[in-house]
Write a protein that holds these residues in place. Structure first.
Motif, PDB file in Angstrom:
ATOM      1  N   LEU A  49      17.438  -8.558  18.102  1.00  0.00           N
ATOM      2  CA  LEU A  49      16.855  -9.285  17.244  1.00  0.00           C
ATOM      3  C   LEU A  49      15.282  -8.596  17.330  1.00  0.00           C
ATOM      4  CD1 LEU A  49      18.166 -12.685  17.679  1.00  0.00           C
ATOM      5  CD2 LEU A  49      18.500 -11.373  15.721  1.00  0.00           C
ATOM      6  N   LEU A  50      14.834  -8.398  18.416  1.00  0.00           N
ATOM      7  CA  LEU A  50      13.270  -8.197  18.457  1.00  0.00           C
ATOM      8  C   LEU A  50      13.072  -6.729  17.870  1.00  0.00           C
ATOM      9  CD1 LEU A  50      12.585  -9.035  22.069  1.00  0.00           C
ATOM     10  CD2 LEU A  50      11.658 -10.176  20.113  1.00  0.00           C
ATOM     11  N   TYR A  53      13.125  -7.169  14.165  1.00  0.00           N
ATOM     12  CA  TYR A  53      11.807  -7.774  13.713  1.00  0.00           C
ATOM     13  C   TYR A  53      10.712  -6.688  13.672  1.00  0.00           C
ATOM     14  CZ  TYR A  53       7.541 -10.644  13.759  1.00  0.00           C
ATOM     15  OH  TYR A  53       6.608 -11.463  13.686  1.00  0.00           O
ATOM     16  N   TYR A  54      10.628  -5.960  14.657  1.00  0.00           N
ATOM     17  CA  TYR A  54       9.680  -4.689  14.545  1.00  0.00           C
ATOM     18  C   TYR A  54       9.924  -4.029  13.351  1.00  0.00           C
ATOM     19  CZ  TYR A  54       7.598  -0.459  15.545  1.00  0.00           C
ATOM     20  OH  TYR A  54       7.063   0.887  15.411  1.00  0.00           O
ATOM     21  N   LEU A  56      11.406  -4.623  10.552  1.00  0.00           N
ATOM     22  CA  LEU A  56      11.192  -5.563   9.275  1.00  0.00           C
ATOM     23  C   LEU A  56       9.538  -6.036   8.994  1.00  0.00           C
ATOM     24  CD1 LEU A  56      12.367  -7.276   6.953  1.00  0.00           C
ATOM     25  CD2 LEU A  56      12.365  -9.285   8.716  1.00  0.00           C
ATOM     26  N   THR A  57       8.782  -6.169  10.325  1.00  0.00           N
ATOM     27  CA  THR A  57       7.370  -6.291  10.175  1.00  0.00           C
ATOM     28  C   THR A  57       6.705  -5.090   9.386  1.00  0.00           C
ATOM     29  OG1 THR A  57       7.576  -7.767  11.909  1.00  0.00           O
ATOM     30  CG2 THR A  57       5.292  -6.798  11.365  1.00  0.00           C
TER      31      THR A  57
END
Length: 465
Positions: A49-50, A53-54, A56-57
């Protein structure tokens, strides 16, 4: 989320014996640990997930900036001094990651083993040459840097620096795993059937460690090569593959062969784990790849700039004027130096030279003593690849200087002007005027090329170069 995942995992695994060991259970060989662990488990979900998220950001930030700046020049939104600061900070960050790689080799307990010394020594040498390649892959000033070139180059450079830093960390960890495996093999070799380690730790399988090492080395090399492209651009890179031969262009084979060698070495680095899993052999092969790429980088620089020097010399030989390519600096005010210059009957006025400037095959630029450009001929415009001459008028000469000369140019101009105004008679003894020298010039797209220049003062408060 992590708490839920751990709770669910505890219900699913049901104390799987593969993930635990009784204290007094038999000692397994190093090959056992990690050999049956699946590639992905439920406990890996938080890290997954992390990572998501990276990605996607970064993607959403890139899209937002593209939408915001798609119709305007990125250089209108940034200050060059801030770009210089960013370049400095990026350099510090990558240097920190390189330091982590060195620490990974130095914080492992030592053992009297040939493989241990080979991995440590070769590993440190490899990281040193990666450090050299890293800081030779980017200009150290804002004008020629990807952060200042365009929005796409800016974002590409930022992403590549992040990939480079991640791969350097993984590469350092791979070296550490190599050393730990060598250390544990030596420890196991001294045991006999009646002895055992009280609580041996889990080892990473050698084939897995080899794959991580090869993959991280490949990403490091690819990141460095792509970083170079973000500064020069694809057009400039492809332009280096051919050279002018009369009215046509021919393939420039030295550069083509060097690029093919780089491609072959990069692919070899990616497949290293297929050929061998021996840590010492992997370390030596990785060092040979990095060293070879360093030599290729030096040879390519020589061939590319040798071609540029020959092209520039040929262009100058076809010129109609014997005057040297020169840059001109002039006093603004009605100073005593200006009056002294105007009284020198042997110094022609800029009006007298206008026709010659515009028709010259040499690139000629006229500026004042503050370095502000007032006149540019067509040859100079083409040489520096600007769309119009007006893009240069009113700008400082420092934008045409590459390398360290760009940063120091304003200081040179100020010192020259002060000396000239304080002592006008010093013109005749000046070591800069009327002499040729070579420096790296900077084109509009940020690419650099070697250039021979000369400086000459003329009357009417103008200087011709």
């Amino acid at each position: 989320i992590i708490a839920i995942v751990l709770y669910v995992q505890s219900k699913i695994t049901n104390n799987d014996s593969k993930n635990s060991r009784l204290l007094a259970s038999p000692v397994y060989s190093p090959e056992y640990y990690g050999s049956s662990v699946p590639i992905w488990k439920l406990s890996d979900l938080p890290f997954t997930l992390l990572a998501g998220y990276y990605v996607l950001t970064f993607a959403t930030t890139a899209l937002a900036r593209l939408q915001q700046y798609k119709t305007e020049d990125i250089r209108k939104r940034f200050v060059p001094s801030n770009i210089d600061f960013e370049i400095h900070r990026y350099g510090e960050w990558i240097l920190l990651m390189i330091g982590e790689g060195v620490l990974s080799l130095l914080i492992v307990a030592t053992t009297e083993s040939k493989d241990y010394y080979i991995i440590t020594t070769i590993g440190v040498l490899t990281i040193i040459f990666i450090h050299i390649l890293t800081f030779e892959s980017a200009p150290h000033h804002s004008e020629g840097h990807a952060l200042w070139r365009s929005l796409f180059s800016n974002m590409s450079f930022s992403m590549l620096q992040q990939l480079l830093s991640m791969s350097l960390i993984i590469m350092g960890l791979s070296y550490k795993v190599f050393l730990l495996n060598v250390l544990k093999e030596d420890q196991y070799s001294v045991y006999n059937e009646k002895t055992r380690a009280l609580a041996p730790s889990s080892d990473v399988n050698q084939s897995v460690a080899a794959a991580f090492y090869a993959g991280s080395l490949f990403v490091v090399i690819a990141s460095l090569e792509l970083t170079t492209l973000t500064h020069s651009g694809l057009k400039e890179a492809f332009g280096q593959l051919r050279h002018r031969d009369g009215d046509s262009y021919q393939v420039y084979w030295p550069v083509v062969v060097l690029n093919l060698l780089k491609l072959g070495l990069t692919l070899f680095a990616l497949t290293l784990w297929v050929w061998t899993v021996d840590p010492a052999v992997l370390s030596i092969c990785g060092f040979v790849v990095v060293l070879s790429l360093t030599v290729i980088r030096v040879l390519k620089y020589f061939f590319v700039h040798q071609k540029a020097l020959i092209d520039e010399a040929a262009a100058r030989m076809t010129g109609r004027f014997k005057s040297r390519t020169s840059r001109v600096d002039v006093p603004h005010d009605d100073s005593s130096a200006a009056k002294t210059l105007s009284r020198r009957s042997e110094s022609p006025s800029i009006d007298d030279l206008t026709g010659g400037i515009n028709s010259s095959f040499d690139g000629i630029i006229v500026a004042d003593l503050n370095g502000v450009i007032s006149t540019v001929n067509e040859t100079a415009r083409e040489l520096f690849r600007y769309e119009t001459k007006e893009e240069l008028i009113g700008k400082n000469l420092s934008i045409l200087c590459g390398g360290s000369d760009g940063k120091r140019h304003d200081g040179y101009v100020k010192a020259f002007k002060k000396k000239l105004l304080d002592d006008p008679s010093s013109i005749s003894n000046n070591k800069v005027l009327g002499r040729q020298r070579m420096l790296h010039a900077c084109r509009a797209d940020g690419t650099e090329f070697p250039c021979v220049i000369g400086i000459k003062l003329v009357a009417n408060n103008k200087m011709i170069a």
